[in-house]
Scaffold this active site. Structure first.
Site, PDB file in Angstrom:
ATOM      1  CG  HIS A  57      -0.429   0.021   2.540  1.00 39.35           C
ATOM      2  ND1 HIS A  57       0.354  -0.979   3.073  1.00 39.35           N
ATOM      3  CD2 HIS A  57      -0.536   0.952   3.529  1.00 39.35           C
ATOM      4  CE1 HIS A  57       0.684  -0.671   4.310  1.00 39.35           C
ATOM      5  NE2 HIS A  57       0.161   0.502   4.619  1.00 39.35           N
ATOM      6  CG  HIS A  59       0.227   4.236   4.862  1.00 40.03           C
ATOM      7  ND1 HIS A  59      -0.508   3.482   5.739  1.00 40.03           N
ATOM      8  CD2 HIS A  59      -0.561   5.279   4.494  1.00 40.03           C
ATOM      9  CE1 HIS A  59      -1.703   4.037   5.897  1.00 40.03           C
ATOM     10  NE2 HIS A  59      -1.759   5.126   5.156  1.00 40.03           N
ATOM     11  CG  ASP A  61       4.966   2.465   7.389  1.00 38.90           C
ATOM     12  OD1 ASP A  61       4.066   3.083   6.785  1.00 38.90           O
ATOM     13  OD2 ASP A  61       4.729   1.532   8.192  1.00 38.90           O
ATOM     14  CG  HIS A  62       3.879  -0.290   4.233  1.00 35.88           C
ATOM     15  ND1 HIS A  62       3.855  -1.597   4.651  1.00 35.88           N
ATOM     16  CD2 HIS A  62       3.537   0.449   5.327  1.00 35.88           C
ATOM     17  CE1 HIS A  62       3.511  -1.649   5.928  1.00 35.88           C
ATOM     18  NE2 HIS A  62       3.310  -0.419   6.355  1.00 35.88           N
ATOM     19  CG  HIS A 115      -3.951   0.108   6.967  1.00 34.47           C
ATOM     20  ND1 HIS A 115      -3.823   0.717   8.198  1.00 34.47           N
ATOM     21  CD2 HIS A 115      -2.807   0.375   6.299  1.00 34.47           C
ATOM     22  CE1 HIS A 115      -2.645   1.329   8.256  1.00 34.47           C
ATOM     23  NE2 HIS A 115      -2.012   1.143   7.116  1.00 34.47           N
ATOM     24  CG  ASP A 134       0.541  -1.609   7.828  1.00 34.03           C
ATOM     25  OD1 ASP A 134       1.429  -2.443   8.089  1.00 34.03           O
ATOM     26  OD2 ASP A 134       0.757  -0.374   7.779  1.00 34.03           O
ATOM     27  CG  HIS A 172       3.804  -2.090  11.578  1.00 39.12           C
ATOM     28  ND1 HIS A 172       4.634  -1.004  11.737  1.00 39.12           N
ATOM     29  CD2 HIS A 172       3.102  -1.865  10.444  1.00 39.12           C
ATOM     30  CE1 HIS A 172       4.431  -0.150  10.726  1.00 39.12           C
ATOM     31  NE2 HIS A 172       3.515  -0.649   9.928  1.00 39.12           N
TER      32      HIS A 172
HETATM   33 FE    FE Z   1       2.731   0.373   8.152  1.00 32.56          FE
HETATM   34 ZN    ZN Z   2       0.148   1.455   6.614  1.00 36.83          ZN
END
Ligand code: FE
Ligand code: ZN
Length: 256
Positions: A57, A59, A61-62, A115, A134, A172
């Protein structure tokens, strides 16, 4: 068919990075790109060359390391088409029902809105392995930034239908906090009590609680159990449907 080899390593504050390797073809996929340097280091330690990047996705951090990791490796980048306006450096857009391959190993792309609206997971059905970003966490699920409780419950229902021995790689390390919350809504579940104890023991000595399995989560994760009458009763929603129970459990987690 040789088994997939998987390397898992910490990234940023609480993400996990994953490399998946097929030794016959020599192909290696990076699952998401939280931190390009950590991925390059892990690949070099394993003696692998990253040939593909698979995003779950949009975000940061991805997908935030796509440009750097692609520049360093020349990898081909796959990402969910639903995020085509907000993920960069992508070569191939993938949608629900598509397949991506690593040598002879096939991963099904499954759209799991909740999410985020564009989230996908990668399921190696024959290998009994999935990378779920996530969407599903050990004893938890992703926060509903974009989707509705109904969206997320439908997405999680598709994951729950996988065989119990499917190994689940979540993005995570949130499990200890998730366990404390899960106990608050499902206090009399013995499988959850055992699981929570195991998580406490692992974290006390710095061990990861990822991966988990569908079987373990089905027994203990409240976000996979909204159709369980005991859970519904324990949050005062006896007789309510699973979407309403799921929505209430998610709302309580947001306030916990
Ligand atoms: Fe994440
Ligand atoms: Zn995320």
């Amino acid at each position: 068919m040789r088994n997939l080899e998987i390397r898992q390593f910490p990234c940023l504050s609480d993400n996990y990075g994953f490399l998946v390797h097929d030794s016959e073809s020599g192909e290696t996929a990076a699952i998401d790109t939280p931190d390009a340097d950590a991925y390059l280091k892990a690949a070099s330690e394993a003696g692998w060359t990253i040939t593909q990047i698979w995003n779950t996705h949009h975000h940061f951090d991805h997908a935030g390391g796509n440009a750097a990791l692609k520049a360093a490796t020349g990898a081909t980048v796959y990402a969910p088409i639903y995020d085509r306006h907000r993920i960069t450096d992508v070569d191939h857009w993938v949608a629900d029902g598509d397949r991506v391959t690593l040598g002879v190993h096939v991963a099904n792309v499954i759209h799991t809105p909740g999410h985020t609206l564009g989230h996908v997971v990668y399921h190696f059905a024959a290998d009994r392995v999935a990378f779920v970003g996530d969407t599903l966490f050990a004893l938890g699920c992703g926060r509903l930034f974009e989707g509705s409780p109904g969206d997320m419950w439908q997405s999680l229902s598709r994951l729950r239908a996988w065989p119990d021995d499917t190994v689940i790689y979540c993005a995570h390390e949130y499990t200890q906090a998730n366990a404390a919350f899960a106990r608050s809504v499902d206090p009399d579940n013995p499988a959850l009590a055992d699981y929570a104890r195991e998580v406490g023991e692992k974290r006390a000595i710095g061990l990861p609680t990822v991966p988990t399995s569908i079987g373990k989560e089905k027994a203990a994760n409240p976000f996979l159990r909204p159709d369980d009458p005991t859970l519904a009763q324990s949050i005062g929603l006896e007789g309510s449907g699973p979407v309403d129970v799921f929505a209430e459990v998610r709302a309580r987690k947001d306030r916990f």
